[in-house]
Design an enzyme around this catalytic site. Structure first.
Site, PDB file in Angstrom:
ATOM      1  N   THR A  33     -53.839 -25.697 -70.762  1.00 52.34           N
ATOM      2  CA  THR A  33     -53.339 -26.559 -69.679  1.00 52.34           C
ATOM      3  C   THR A  33     -54.295 -26.494 -68.497  1.00 52.34           C
ATOM      4  OG1 THR A  33     -51.014 -26.418 -70.252  1.00 52.34           O
ATOM      5  CG2 THR A  33     -51.487 -26.652 -67.932  1.00 52.34           C
ATOM      6  N   ARG A  58     -39.375 -32.245 -75.911  1.00 52.03           N
ATOM      7  CA  ARG A  58     -39.496 -31.013 -75.104  1.00 52.03           C
ATOM      8  C   ARG A  58     -40.407 -31.270 -73.891  1.00 52.03           C
ATOM      9  NH1 ARG A  58     -43.802 -27.447 -73.137  1.00 52.03           N
ATOM     10  NH2 ARG A  58     -42.921 -25.377 -72.912  1.00 52.03           N
ATOM     11  N   VAL A  59     -39.942 -30.869 -72.742  1.00 52.04           N
ATOM     12  CA  VAL A  59     -40.754 -30.961 -71.530  1.00 52.04           C
ATOM     13  C   VAL A  59     -40.895 -29.561 -70.959  1.00 52.04           C
ATOM     14  CG1 VAL A  59     -40.884 -31.901 -69.189  1.00 52.04           C
ATOM     15  CG2 VAL A  59     -40.011 -33.332 -71.036  1.00 52.04           C
ATOM     16  N   GLY A  60     -42.130 -29.194 -70.633  1.00 55.61           N
ATOM     17  CA  GLY A  60     -42.380 -27.864 -70.081  1.00 55.61           C
ATOM     18  C   GLY A  60     -42.359 -27.868 -68.565  1.00 55.61           C
ATOM     19  N   ASP A  61     -42.970 -26.861 -67.997  1.00 54.45           N
ATOM     20  CA  ASP A  61     -42.960 -26.707 -66.541  1.00 54.45           C
ATOM     21  C   ASP A  61     -43.978 -27.599 -65.829  1.00 54.45           C
ATOM     22  OD1 ASP A  61     -44.892 -25.019 -67.929  1.00 54.45           O
ATOM     23  OD2 ASP A  61     -45.456 -24.324 -65.924  1.00 54.45           O
ATOM     24  N   GLY A  86     -48.608 -21.374 -68.793  1.00 55.39           N
ATOM     25  CA  GLY A  86     -47.976 -20.312 -69.563  1.00 55.39           C
ATOM     26  C   GLY A  86     -46.797 -20.860 -70.333  1.00 55.39           C
ATOM     27  N   GLY A 113     -43.813 -22.388 -70.712  1.00 57.65           N
ATOM     28  CA  GLY A 113     -43.174 -23.239 -69.708  1.00 57.65           C
ATOM     29  C   GLY A 113     -41.705 -22.990 -69.470  1.00 57.65           C
TER      30      GLY A 113
HETATM   31  N1  ASP Z   1     -46.991 -24.473 -69.311  1.00 56.61           N
HETATM   32  C1  ASP Z   1     -47.266 -25.448 -70.315  1.00 56.61           C
HETATM   33  C2  ASP Z   1     -45.998 -25.837 -71.009  1.00 56.61           C
HETATM   34  O1  ASP Z   1     -45.168 -24.991 -71.235  1.00 56.61           O
HETATM   35  C3  ASP Z   1     -48.243 -24.971 -71.322  1.00 56.61           C
HETATM   36  C4  ASP Z   1     -49.505 -24.357 -70.773  1.00 56.61           C
HETATM   37  O2  ASP Z   1     -49.542 -23.836 -69.672  1.00 56.61           O
HETATM   38  O3  ASP Z   1     -50.523 -24.414 -71.464  1.00 56.61           O
HETATM   39  O4  ASP Z   1     -45.882 -26.976 -71.378  1.00 56.61           O
END
Ligand code: ASP
Length: 335
Positions: free
Chosen positions: A194, A222-225, A245, A247
């Protein structure tokens, strides 16, 4: 010309005169993961991104301009899990999430579940600047992108063989774990790459942005942070953060906002606040990852609890500095 004026306090880079730009290209890169050529290509892409953002800042651009320009370069680089080179979902597609925030006025823009927007960060910025909304998802977000003249591409543009193989490996590991009834341990590489950028411009304004393909093998919708303002991205008048990280843990911790809240409400330094959230709270909850943080005095912090995090900074003198693995010290400027 901007005056060059740095200090290193407690091992932390302090740029007393803007502009300053700080980036990450994701935590989850472990020693031994990259060939020499891959490492060189990643370093070159990080440096190119830093130079692109620096050029905006020295031309009088805002911190938001610099963040968007920097992340655009990282999205175009196949080495990182954002734009081209994004990881694959369980269903074998690339699904992109992004956000941007302007610390000077509290405005923000975010988009999630994108399949065709070449540079998601530019859509986040358009949502911030040209819509009444903060966040758009999926088809609607892509309709808005079309209306705004933002480049759309065939989804195949995002595909790289390396990410495809990572998905095949993740699927095989998942099947094996299911067959033997053992809990699946998510590998660090699930969130490899990311990207994020933070900028402090000549007027002392902070901005933050993040762009990602999410996590390998993520399920539909799915949606992350990364596109969640306050979780993966935050900027206010005195603090900016971009995370990378696992998410789900960053969302539960409201990680980016939490770091800046500690700076604002507890008077913590950016490095103490970053350490507390990234290296104490998130691992304690079972997650992992890293972040970059920058305050309005130009103090930057790069906390992470994995074997590496692509990271770098560039100051007023225009010399990019990058590091990858845990043991790599970021060279500090002589002054
Ligand atoms: N934080 C991102 C997510 O969970 C992934 C990443 O940081 O690479 O979507």
């Amino acid at each position: 010309m901007f005056q060059r004026h740095y200090a290193v306090r407690d091992g932390v880079l302090t740029a007393l005169d803007a502009p300053l730009l700080v980036i990450h290209g994701g935590a989850g890169v472990e020693p031994g993961d990259l060939t020499k050529e891959e490492e060189q290509a990643a370093r070159a892409a990080l440096e190119a991104a830093l130079r692109a953002g620096h050029a905006k800042l020295t031309a009088g651009g805002s911190s938001v301009d610099a963040v968007a320009a920097t992340i655009t370069v990282l999205e175009d680089a196949p080495q990182f899990n954002a734009g081209r080179g994004a990881v694959f979902t369980h269903d074998g597609v690339n699904e992109l999430d992004t956000s941007i925030m302007d610390g000077a006025n509290g405005k923000a823009g975010a988009a999630a579940g994108l399949h065709r927007v070449k540079n998601p960060i530019l859509l986040a910025r358009a949502i911030m600047d040209k819509s009444k909304h903060v966040m758009m998802v999926g088809d609607g977000a892509e309709r808005f992108a079309t209306e705004q003249g933002i480049t759309l591409v065939d989804p195949v543009y995002f595909r790289t063989e390396k990410r495809w193989q990572q998905l095949q490996k993740a699927l095989a590991e998942e099947a094996k774990a299911q067959a033997s009834n053992t809990p699946l341990v998510l590998p660090g590489k699930a969130y490899f790459g990311t990207v994020g950028a933070l900028a402090l411009d000549a007027q002392g304004r902070l901005a933050a942005g993040t762009s990602t393909g999410g996590m390998t093998n993520k399920r539909y919708g799915r949606v992350g942070d990364s596109p969640i303002i306050g979780a993966g991205t935050w900027a206010d008048a005195r603090c900016a953060v971009s995370g990378t990280g696992w998410g789900e843990y960053y969302i539960r911790a409201a990680a980016a906002h939490e770091i800046c809240a500690r700076v604002r409400l507890s008077g913590y330094s950016i490095s103490r606040a970053g350490e507390g959230v990234i290296n104490k709270d998130i691992p304690k909850a079972g997650g992992d990852g890293g972040a970059i943080a920058l305050d309005a005095q130009g103090v930057a912090a790069f906390p992470f609890n994995t074997g590496g995090m692509y990271r770098g900074w560039i100051g007023a003198d225009g010399v990019p500095h990058v590091a990858i693995y845990k043991g790599d010290a970021l060279p500090m400027p002589a002054y």
